[in-house]
Design a protein around this motif. Structure first.
Motif, PDB file in Angstrom:
ATOM      1  N   LEU A   1      -2.449  -4.543  -4.686  1.00  0.00           N
ATOM      2  CA  LEU A   1      -2.046  -2.827  -4.404  1.00  0.00           C
ATOM      3  C   LEU A   1      -3.019  -1.871  -4.438  1.00  0.00           C
ATOM      4  O   LEU A   1      -3.936  -2.200  -5.059  1.00  0.00           O
ATOM      5  N   TRP A   2      -2.781  -1.047  -3.211  1.00  0.00           N
ATOM      6  CA  TRP A   2      -3.459  -0.058  -2.956  1.00  0.00           C
ATOM      7  C   TRP A   2      -3.196   1.388  -3.163  1.00  0.00           C
ATOM      8  O   TRP A   2      -1.876   2.094  -1.977  1.00  0.00           O
TER       9      TRP A   2
ATOM     10  N   GLU B   1       0.375  -1.119   0.188  1.00  0.00           N
ATOM     11  CA  GLU B   1      -0.628  -0.286   0.102  1.00  0.00           C
ATOM     12  C   GLU B   1       0.921   1.580   0.002  1.00  0.00           C
ATOM     13  O   GLU B   1       1.621   1.426   0.522  1.00  0.00           O
ATOM     14  N   TYR B   2       0.505   2.225  -0.956  1.00  0.00           N
ATOM     15  CA  TYR B   2       1.113   3.919  -0.416  1.00  0.00           C
ATOM     16  C   TYR B   2      -0.704   4.858  -0.523  1.00  0.00           C
ATOM     17  O   TYR B   2      -0.721   4.769  -1.444  1.00  0.00           O
TER      18      TYR B   2
ATOM     19  N   ASN C   1       2.336   9.926   3.966  1.00  0.00           N
ATOM     20  CA  ASN C   1       3.298   8.825   3.249  1.00  0.00           C
ATOM     21  C   ASN C   1       3.828   7.538   3.669  1.00  0.00           C
ATOM     22  O   ASN C   1       4.841   6.959   3.721  1.00  0.00           O
TER      23      ASN C   1
ATOM     24  N   SER D   1      -3.358   5.736  -3.351  1.00  0.00           N
ATOM     25  CA  SER D   1      -3.836   7.098  -2.595  1.00  0.00           C
ATOM     26  C   SER D   1      -3.249   7.866  -2.471  1.00  0.00           C
ATOM     27  O   SER D   1      -2.740   7.546  -1.490  1.00  0.00           O
TER      28      SER D   1
ATOM     29  N   TYR E   1       5.095  -0.719  -6.229  1.00  0.00           N
ATOM     30  CA  TYR E   1       4.922  -2.014  -7.142  1.00  0.00           C
ATOM     31  C   TYR E   1       6.685  -2.671  -7.182  1.00  0.00           C
ATOM     32  O   TYR E   1       6.973  -3.520  -7.163  1.00  0.00           O
TER      33      TYR E   1
ATOM     34  N   GLY F   1       2.006   4.668  -6.889  1.00  0.00           N
ATOM     35  CA  GLY F   1       2.146   3.184  -7.407  1.00  0.00           C
ATOM     36  C   GLY F   1       3.011   2.498  -7.096  1.00  0.00           C
ATOM     37  O   GLY F   1       3.113   1.207  -7.778  1.00  0.00           O
ATOM     38  N   THR F   2       3.837   3.323  -8.597  1.00  0.00           N
ATOM     39  CA  THR F   2       5.257   3.110  -8.753  1.00  0.00           C
ATOM     40  C   THR F   2       6.488   2.150  -8.056  1.00  0.00           C
ATOM     41  O   THR F   2       6.954   1.546  -8.179  1.00  0.00           O
TER      42      THR F   2
ATOM     43  N   ASN G   1      -3.233   9.734   5.627  1.00  0.00           N
ATOM     44  CA  ASN G   1      -1.503   9.050   6.015  1.00  0.00           C
ATOM     45  C   ASN G   1      -1.393  10.171   5.419  1.00  0.00           C
ATOM     46  O   ASN G   1      -1.180  10.209   4.008  1.00  0.00           O
TER      47      ASN G   1
END
Lengths: 376, 376, 376, 376
Positions: B248-249, B163-164, B259, B251, B203, B199-200, B257
């Motif tokens: 994978l999340w 998650e990020y 970071n 947002s 991942y 997201g990158t 949140n």
């Protein structure tokens, strides 16, 4: 503005805190390390100085020689970092201060109270500055906490609980453990063991944040490890001027504590709690309201000493720097045609990331259908 | 070895990640920043370059001019850091790679998949190195986790949860928010918003640690803020080659949140859990045994990329550096006779510490009787 | 086996700890509450007894009457729970013990030391049992910790740090705060305020787990709130027989601490850390190894006093009971045809859950295609 | 009001959830368990019923017999708790509902969707109540969260992240593991494994708190353990009516997760985060402000379903009850003259506490001088 020319006394091979001072001096690009007397022997000093890339004529066998020579140079050091064992702080500091060279000195100030008083006199008579590296006062949230107390957010301070616990001296240290060696030798560390090494940090931080002045204390010090000549655990009751009370615990024999410095302060309007092992957050409770989690550079407003956004923990820069280290390793290998096994993200990793985004967008556009990341 | 001569493209005034690259390059003293094309206009580039102390003849109006000129110099840059918005990565990287200059490039690789593929071809045809700053792979515990997975500590990997989450784009950004501006503009950021920006990272980190290769995904992307042209939230199901599955999340609209990049990996022999907001600890559970708290440079053995002992969190160096910043402020003021209000521990603070130790020792020697710290 | 017939002294309307004793007695179905002298006046005692469903002839105006009457009944109470303010513990306990009735008494034992010594003499001369509810010794992980210490897992104990911090007396209590009233009245609570109310819990728990016996102490007690007649903060240095040292902090004026009882114990082989606000986990560090997170009924083996599996926190039963409370509300309303707005999951919620599973299975069987949960 | 007469179907020896229902029913003293059909065979049912102290004529060989007999009694059960494996829920529930007896049923509602729909019809045609024990909705902070969402504290809900992770099925279960046996048998548990057993809890809680209704889902279910006939891991994308999106992860093969049910909800005005393994705290972030730690019965105001003050975690009652269990053990032993080794605090522990307070007061009165706790 031109970088400040910096020298270093101590901090050669096998030293711990010298490297820390160098990282700290480098981070913000305000200093150039140009001279040093780095070890207790001329040979080791030369070896250490070369490893740091110093010019050979500015690697000195001892601090006296260095002070004399650097003071005589037009481009001599403007400041010196003193990172020796405690008993050398005073003579080294005096050698530089008396020549008008600023001193940045590790803590505790000296090994004995007499030395400390004498050094204060010298420092205050000198035009040069004296900076003591009680580094925990450099954490942004500690500066923010100090401001909160000053602003009355906690009301009148009543109770200060400060602890600094480690476990690395739980057993008798190996004979070749250089750090343990001088820190448990009263001739080099002073009469205090854990009290001098870490208790002084705890005490300094408690005063820094609370704004209080200590009036008196009652201390019960122990040396739990057989044959140890300085305390390895200290329990101290504190009475501050104005009526606040506190407890200070320092220990180097508490298994499970790597470097657990914590500070809690309670007043009649609120309380604060912070621990340096996760220095990016601090709990603040206005009495009668929910506890708030204040973050460095977050919604709470802690700004002093901040380099990066909230949520990017202090340390983010170090992870980032590790990628640069790998790049440097690879580039230096490339200079000479050597092979490098440096670990860093490559252009292929970058392609994978872009393919990931592309696949996400394609899938989402197709009602979250499964798509191969290799398609396209 | 001589420091590596480094240039920078992007990273001028108001930029975020450029300063981070400079801190990272400086920390370990392996690079010298000597040239730059730092902003989108020649004027801002000059202003930014001067502020960094670059020689004026090596401050360039654009990356092409810079690449040509630096390639022609004997002392030209050996490497360049590219820290522009995403759409500039590919052209800038190609300009330097084609001249044999190593590239250190921020992520994501490019704004579009076509650019990415082309850049891969250029990079792989070049003798120069290409380093992508997926900086989260630089955290010591992530390198340790990768090694643990490779060593079979988790057994066969079954599930990867990554998650990020951020919250800074929860509301429509102000028009003058430069960071938000280009990151939500598909022309500059690419088709992915949160997927590309963070997201990158998620991942990449999941693959880095797990050693897995993604096979396919199903993604449901949203733009929750009215009028936003790229996704600000992404929900992605992952199928890895070999049978592992994941979620994978990412947002940028999740309040609370800052970071929060977290990674959890589960195999048939154990599980791992880590979060970058407190990157110094990682939980590891060998199946059927108590969860262990692994620490950077602690008993667990994470050593790669470590600078300081366990318990001294990554970030300790930054707190320390804040003391050096204050020293530099004071010293620079002293150079010119200005007054400085820099906040740093003084020789008097040092005396207070030594008096504290002295009082502790006196009190303890007298059965923990109260003693005044001012006595002696 | 037949349930034990239980009486109660104190614990009427507005009391806190009486209800806790009743919950505790009921949970495992080993007691029947059948008699009581619940309040300081006969009228309130009667009212409170009726509310608990006691037979009217077993609701007594005072504990003496109750002791005489119950001792004379064939079906009289076998045990009595004494949950009054401290100054009543001794006379009430003696009234029952002298008649052979077991006593379960809240802590601290008495308000004064003389009373305590006298009560010990009476209790030890009686055939009846005396149980003191130092309830924190009932937590499974504290029992496990005690066993670990006894098994030598920590080696020789060196340091004990115990704290019990609250904030509810940070300001002067309202005149009608019954709990604050007697707890800050030395005539009813005894000479100790926070020391008696919570310090005794901390002290008891430290001894229970460590197995140590206190030798001597040095205490600095404060009454921070103006006019308060008992201490509201206590700092205590501890010396245990055999050489271990410790600190005890109790406070009722520390904002942000609701009921923070914590215990840390360090020996030459390892350390333990536990806090009752999250009592389901305990950290254990064998010296030189990673810290382990031990859980109640988890892989660590804590079993004594456990009712439910690991991961189901103590308190799971209470959440579960809240559903039963709602069911009872609804059922009682149904008895009389009243409407009830009790909040509980209904058969429709159950259908939704089964539809969810059905949709999951259908979607997954179709390559994770989107399916409507309403389809079928 | 008279206690509600309760029966139980299932919950005999070796069962897990039956005992939980009994604890829950007992805690608040609203139910009397008076009848049961507790096991799948008459012999085991009788044995289990005797162990619970039921009258022999109200221990039944099966639920049909029980329903007929109890419905015919004047003092028959008013409500029945159904705590069997899933496939028995529907027939048992119908047997009681059709006779006007209230049903309190464990989740999931049924093993199949057809059964569920039929049971809904029966339940809604009956005058009797149907209560499903989605017990996580009984946690006070979850009720408080629901209210906060309803009050608009989070604004419009955008994202719901819900997870329920366990590790107990990481490996193939032993043949004699009764809990694993039926839960991995589709004939008894239904088509869903982890989705039915714990995914339904997660789904229910997410809807309960968010107030959202699910529109559609896309699910990727796995059976990681070789030969397992139901899913042991589920990854589900959620689309709620009105536009909110979510992810649900359920897993029984994630080492390090005992019973980790977590819920995070994000709207355009704020976010919430809660985990049931420490159910006494919840994080709430109003967008742009510091995160707040809300506590059960603390400053945040969560009151619904609360029994004890903030800081006394749910579970405090269970620790307390363990002292009562020890008292009961000792008292029952005393009844018959047996010796007991029950562990409970004694009058001597009480004396020690009072001596501690006395010593604190004496020491503090004498300037924190050391005093022996044995003096006086």
């Amino acid at each position: 503005m031109a970088r400040i020319r910096l020298g270093m006394v101590g901090g050669g091979k096998d030293a711990f805190i010298g490297a820390v001072h160098r990282y700290a001096a480098r981070l913000d690009d305000r200093f150039d390390l140009v001279a040093g007397a780095l070890s207790s022997t001329p040979e080791k000093s030369m070896e250490s100085g070369r490893a740091l890339g110093l010019a050979e004529d500015r690697i000195y066998p001892d601090f006296d020689t260095m002070a004399v020579a650097e003071a005589a140079r037009d481009d001599g050091v403007e400041a010196v970092a003193i990172v020796t064992p405690n008993h050398m702080h005073a003579p080294a500091a005096k050698a530089f201060l008396s020549r008008g060279i600023h001193v940045i000195c590790d803590k505790p100030l000296t090994a004995t109270l007499d030395e400390a008083k004498e050094l204060v006199a010298v420092a205050e008579a000198s035009d040069a500055l004296f900076v003591l590296t009680h580094n925990y006062t450099g954490y942004p949230l500690m500066r923010h906490a100090r401001q909160m107390v000053a602003d009355g957010k906690l009301g009148n301070i009543r109770v200060v609980q400060v602890e600094y616990a480690q476990d690395w001296l739980t057993e008798e240290a190996d004979a070749d453990n250089k750090q343990a060696g001088w820190r448990t030798d009263p001739a080099r560390s002073g009469a205090g063991g854990s009290t001098g090494d870490i208790g002084t940090h705890a005490y300094n931080l408690a005063c820094f944040v609370s704004g209080l002045t200590l009036d008196s204390l009652a201390a019960d010090l122990q040396s739990f490890v057989l044959g140890r000549r300085v305390d390895d655990n200290g329990h101290v009751l504190l009475r501050f001027k104005g009526g606040a009370r506190g407890m200070l615990w320092c220990s180097q024999v508490a298994p499970g504590n790597e470097n657990r410095l914590t500070l809690r302060i309670y007043g009649d309007k609120g309380g604060l709690s912070w621990g340096q092992e996760n220095p990016n957050v601090m709990e603040y409770t206005p009495f009668g309201q929910p506890t708030q989690i204040l973050t460095r550079n977050g919604a709470s407003g802690a700004q002093d000493g901040v380099r990066i956004p909230g949520g990017h923990p202090e340390g983010y820069l170090e992870g980032f720097a590790n990628i640069y280290v790998a790049a440097a390793d690879a580039i230096e290998a490339a200079r000479t045609g050597r092979k490098s096994d440096a670990l860093y993200p490559t252009v292929r990793d970058g392609l994978a990331g872009v393919m990931f985004v592309d696949a996400c967008v394609r899938s989402s556009a197709n009602d979250a259908a499964w798509v191969s990341v290799a398609d396209q």
